[in-house]
Scaffold this motif. Structure first.
Motif, PDB file in Angstrom:
ATOM      1  N   TYR A  21       0.786  -1.227   0.000  1.00  0.00           N
ATOM      2  CA  TYR A  21       0.000   0.000   0.000  1.00  0.00           C
ATOM      3  C   TYR A  21       0.819   1.277   0.000  1.00  0.00           C
ATOM      4  O   TYR A  21       0.304   2.347  -0.316  1.00  0.00           O
ATOM      5  CB  TYR A  21      -0.994   0.001   1.172  1.00  0.00           C
ATOM      6  N   PRO A  23       3.175   2.763  -1.924  1.00  0.00           N
ATOM      7  CA  PRO A  23       3.190   3.666  -3.082  1.00  0.00           C
ATOM      8  C   PRO A  23       1.841   4.313  -3.338  1.00  0.00           C
ATOM      9  O   PRO A  23       1.768   5.467  -3.767  1.00  0.00           O
ATOM     10  CB  PRO A  23       3.571   2.768  -4.259  1.00  0.00           C
ATOM     11  N   ILE A  24       0.775   3.583  -3.029  1.00  0.00           N
ATOM     12  CA  ILE A  24      -0.550   4.137  -3.285  1.00  0.00           C
ATOM     13  C   ILE A  24      -0.876   5.245  -2.305  1.00  0.00           C
ATOM     14  O   ILE A  24      -1.346   6.316  -2.679  1.00  0.00           O
ATOM     15  CB  ILE A  24      -1.598   3.015  -3.204  1.00  0.00           C
ATOM     16  N   ILE A  26       1.218   7.081  -0.716  1.00  0.00           N
ATOM     17  CA  ILE A  26       2.055   8.233  -1.059  1.00  0.00           C
ATOM     18  C   ILE A  26       1.404   9.058  -2.173  1.00  0.00           C
ATOM     19  O   ILE A  26       1.334  10.284  -2.104  1.00  0.00           O
ATOM     20  CB  ILE A  26       3.447   7.735  -1.532  1.00  0.00           C
ATOM     21  N   LEU A  27       0.906   8.370  -3.190  1.00  0.00           N
ATOM     22  CA  LEU A  27       0.302   9.093  -4.312  1.00  0.00           C
ATOM     23  C   LEU A  27      -0.949   9.843  -3.879  1.00  0.00           C
ATOM     24  O   LEU A  27      -1.166  10.979  -4.291  1.00  0.00           O
ATOM     25  CB  LEU A  27      -0.034   8.123  -5.439  1.00  0.00           C
TER      26      LEU A  27
ATOM     27  N   GLY B 119       4.637   5.756  -8.136  1.00  0.00           N
ATOM     28  CA  GLY B 119       4.688   5.878  -6.681  1.00  0.00           C
ATOM     29  C   GLY B 119       6.041   5.458  -6.133  1.00  0.00           C
ATOM     30  O   GLY B 119       6.574   6.064  -5.211  1.00  0.00           O
ATOM     31  N   LEU B 123       8.964   7.364  -3.884  1.00  0.00           N
ATOM     32  CA  LEU B 123       9.520   6.773  -2.663  1.00  0.00           C
ATOM     33  C   LEU B 123      11.034   6.610  -2.718  1.00  0.00           C
ATOM     34  O   LEU B 123      11.738   6.869  -1.751  1.00  0.00           O
ATOM     35  CB  LEU B 123       8.889   5.393  -2.433  1.00  0.00           C
TER      36      LEU B 123
END
Lengths: 264, 284, 336
Positions: A21, A23-24, A26-27, B119, B123
């Motif tokens: 989860y 990366p999601i 963060i977006l 994403g 990061l």
């Protein structure tokens, strides 16, 4: 000891979900970020959501993606369901070959199917564009629908259909009134799979798109290369929201129907 | 009788037409292309040659193939290492909880895969979230190079392909009869023994299914190596893409594709040998 | 019910593909980050023409797209100098009729009648790019003047290069003092050695937006297109732009009509629109390359002359009868 073990196990599970989860999240967070660069969070804004609805190219890509996904899903669900039934019920010349061929799009690398379709389109002088995209998406979706429907078909007891025939129903009537409702879960999950695969396809679309048929994944790909703006984050946050709503309501309906059945 | 026959033909036609037109002909045409000569103008000369296949064995391309296979194998291995304990630990939970948790594995994969890959840029980059967090905790004094290298590609691949491993492994693990494990426990088998002698054999087909669905895409996903590898690492996917979209050497690109198809079929053969079913491949 | 839905969808599909024929369209392929979206949208509004705008990141990619697509798929493209000859030889492009362009006189004559298209039969200049080195002086205190300085082992993982084989191999050739259009095996082997040494310092190859790497401080040095360097400097004033002393590449990108494009009339309208002073200004405001419009030059004549004097154009790699493109392709695969 046992307790410590359990915490460690839960910790591992939590770590996996964090990985999935992160990366999601963060977006989504950065979709509310005032800074354009996606590097540090400056302050909260809805600006990008407003911008999103003015970004003509992105919206057009979204529209194209939806048209392709809806049409290719509809066609591949119908053909796929028919094919699964036909392949189970009838014998015909070359059935073995067909049965082998339909696994090819599932197992070979997508890029190989992509260049193979591109080569054939070029061979037949087809204009690359929406039509070739839809055709390609149908090509890779049908096998998934077939396998999904087939898994419910094999569990189906032939007695239902036999009963329908005995009561004088014709083939078509039996199919629509008896068989189809019974294999519906397989049809739906096959269709859903086809839809999601189509929405997200990068590789095959990359080779079979033409002028004026930019899809969302292709548009995002080129945006990642030239510098992404947060309105893309906004768009994906919205899409994520839709996905979650759909999933939650499906789960809710399913659990409701299970409860109902339990009562009867 | 005749009408029955006609009906049968009509309903059979779509699947036959489909599998011939959109699968067989394209693949056969690629096979045909792979034996043709390419002229210096990027066109095709209708002249038989084995040149394209011999070219694959040029040291440059062998290196690219090897690199892709290593990246693919590492990705697969890491996915297995995550999926096994994950599935086994999940077995402690109640059934409703388990179903929910498995759905939660799927949700990220219903959003756009490129967006998710992006994403990871946010990061992993030098000034990205991971590096800034680590340095604000004083754990590092120089930003780590987490992407634009092989590491970045592998992170991206594992991330994108993990559910294709988790799902078959989980479904295989959940089919193991709990009583067998209990019996083994009673007989004094320790955890490792139980894992090797009961869980592994019972789940082998599931793991191989997952491995196929992870390894095969991993050598072809050119967009991940493009985005997270900084355009300096070529995998087979990039190589094929370049032959078709920049170098204009379609016959060579076709030859590499045929090579991949043959390789895939070999893997499928093994999968079937160990008792895997084709229908279970790629089932989500 | 289901059949009705399918029928409806089929009708929808057909109407989609039919209605396309009736609206006015223009199919353009251009470099990424070259014309602002706003300019295209204004043109669409003003002329009621739908522009299907696709992009490419290298001349080789453009050539592949044009030669593999069906004739008439694209109308207007923007190949660089050397690529015009290649495309002409293959019969992929049509001659331009300058009389259809009312703003033709806005073009600076300095950029006309160049070697690659002697009488501008096939092309007219659009924008000129050069390569240059962008250096973030916050972190790099050495005085970098040319390509050989980039080999410094301290710059490990700290350089972004254009993902363009002719440009990067050309720069490697120039670092030895060779011509960037030298195709001799011996010199290419030297270039290979140079690039393999340089590769340890290279973090990424990127043609689409190398400025992002500089702005986000992912790297401190870049071999980039001039506008990318200028834009990076606007975000970070510590970035210094240097024309390498061994030479650098000039690249003139041109309006070119694709053979038998279906919408060539619309292409003329679009070219004429882009030749307008205010539009040309908007373009270089957003992408500060060297404008070919004589009324809005963003450089003084002396600056421009010095840039033109020390840079060199990439030439057609097939001119010497050698199979240059294949050679470069293979070398590029070896490097990567």
């Amino acid at each position: 000891m046992e307790k410590k073990n359990k915490t460690l196990r839960n910790l591992f599970i939590i770590l996996v979900y964090t990985f999935l989860y992160l990366p999601i999240v963060i977006l989504v967070v950065f979709s509310f970020n005032a800074s354009k660069m996606n590097i540090v969070f400056t302050h909260f804004t809805f600006e990008w959501y407003a911008k999103l609805f003015q970004n003509k190219d992105l919206l057009e890509a979204f529209r194209n993606t939806m048209i392709i996904a809806v049409v290719s899903t509809a066609v591949s669900t119908v053909i796929g369901t028919m094919s699964a039934v036909v392949l189970q019920k009838y014998d015909f010349k070359g059935k073995d070959l067909v049965n082998k061929l339909i696994y090819i799009p599932i197992v070979i690398p997508e890029i190989v199917l992509g260049i193979a379709l591109l080569s054939v389109y070029t061979l037949f002088h087809l204009n690359l564009g929406m039509f070739t995209l839809i055709l390609s998406h149908i090509a890779f979706s049908i096998p998934f629908v077939i396998t999904s429907v087939r898994s419910t078909l094999t569990q189906l007891s032939p007695t239902y259909e036999q009963a329908a025939y005995d009561l004088g129903a014709g083939k078509i009537r039996t199919f629509f009134d008896v068989t189809l409702p019974l294999i519906m879960p397989g049809v739906i999950s096959g269709g859903t799979l086809a839809f999601t695969l189509s929405l997200d396809d990068v590789v095959i679309s990359y080779f079979t798109a033409g002028p004026g048929s930019n899809t969302l994944p292709l548009k995002i790909y080129s945006m990642i290369k030239t510098g992404i703006t947060p309105d893309v984050n906004a768009l994906s946050s919205l899409m994520l929201l839709v996905v979650i709503i759909v999933l939650v309501s499906i789960t809710y309906i399913q659990s409701k129907s299970i409860q109902k059945r339990g009562k009867v | 009788m005749n009408r029955k026959k006609a009906f049968q033909i009509i309903v059979t036609l779509p699947v036959v037409v489909y599998s011939l037109l959109l699968i067989l002909i394209p693949i056969v045409y690629v096979l045909f292309l792979s034996f043709l000569k390419s002229d210096s103008f990027g066109g095709i000369e209708y002249q038989f040659t084995l040149e394209n296949y011999l070219m694959i064995f040029d040291i440059i391309y062998i290196k690219i193939l090897l690199k892709s296979f290593i990246i693919g194998l590492l990705t697969t291995f890491i996915c297995i290492c995550i999926s096994y304990p994950f599935s086994i630990f999940l077995m402690d939970k109640s059934e409703t909880k388990r179903n929910l948790l498995i759905k939660l594995v799927m949700i990220p994969f219903l959003t756009n895969s490129l967006i998710r890959t992006y994403g990871w840029i946010v990061l992993l980059r030098k000034s990205g979230v991971v590096n800034t967090t680590l340095s604000s905790l004083n754990l590092i004094d120089k930003p780590l190079n987490l992407m634009y290298n092989n590491l970045g590609i592998i992170i991206g691949m594992v991330y994108t392909l993990l559910p294709f491993m988790i799902l078959p492994v989980y479904s295989a693990v959940s089919k193991i009869d709990a009583r067998v494990i209990d019996a083994a426990k009673d007989l004094g088998a320790n955890k490792i023994k139980r894992f090797i002698h009961i869980i592994v054999p019972e789940t082998l087909a599931g793991v191989f299914n997952g491995s196929l669905m992870v390894f095969i895409p991993a050598i072809g996903y050119f967009f991940i190596s493009d985005i997270l590898g900084g355009g300096k690492i070529m995998i087979v996917g990039n190589l094929i893409k370049n032959q078709f979209l920049t170098a204009r050497n379609w016959p060579f690109g076709a030859a590499i594709s045929i090579f991949l198809i043959v390789f895939t079929f070999l893997l499928i053969r093994i999968y079937k040998k160990i008792g895997g079913k084709l229908d279970e491949l790629g089932g989500l | 019910m289901k059949r009705k839905i399918i029928l409806l969808l089929l009708i929808l599909l057909m109407s989609c593909s039919c209605s396309k024929e009736t609206t006015r369209e223009l199919n353009v392929l251009n470099w990424t980050s070259y014309i602002p979206d706003e300019v295209i949208h204004d043109f669409e509004k003003q002329y009621n023409i739908k522009v299907n705008y696709g992009t490419y990141s290298s001349n080789e990619e453009l050539l592949a797209k044009i030669s593999s697509s069906k004739e008439g798929t694209y109308d207007l493209i923007f190949p660089s100098d050397y690529m015009i000859e290649v495309m002409k030889q293959r019969g992929l492009i049509d001659k331009l009729d300058k009389s259809k362009l009312t703003n033709y006189s806005n073009i600076n004559p300095l950029f006309l009648n160049q070697e690659y298209d002697q009488y501008n039969e096939y092309s007219l200049p659009f924008l000129m790019a050069t390569t240059l080195l962008a250096i973030n002086t916050e972190n790099i205190h050495d005085n970098i003047t040319g390509y050989n300085d980039l080999l410094n082992p301290e710059y490990q993982n700290n350089i972004v290069l254009l993902d363009d084989q002719r440009i990067v191999i050309g720069a490697a050739l120039q670092s030895f003092g060779y011509n960037m259009n030298d195709f001799s095996d011996e010199h290419l082997e030297d270039a290979y050695e140079f690039l393999m040494n340089l590769k340890k310092n290279v973090k990424a190859f990127d043609s689409d937006s190398p400025k992002t790497f500089l702005i986000s401080k992912e790297v401190d040095i870049g071999l980039v297109w001039n506008a990318e360097g200028i834009l990076a400097r606007e975000e970070n004033p510590n970035i210094q732009l240097v024309y390498p002393k061994e030479g650098y590449a000039l690249s003139m990108d041109n309006y070119v009509l694709v053979k038998n494009g279906h919408n060539q009339d619309n292409a003329y309208l679009f070219i004429d629109y882009l030749l307008q002073d205010d539009v040309a200004q908007k373009i270089i405001d957003e992408y500060p390359y060297i404008s070919t419009n004589k009324n809005i030059s963003n450089l003084s004549d002396t600056e421009l002359n010095s840039i033109l004097k020390n840079g060199s154009y990439v030439t057609n790699s097939e001119i010497n009868g050698e199979n240059g493109i294949r050679k470069f392709d293979k070398l590029w695969a070896r490097i990567k």
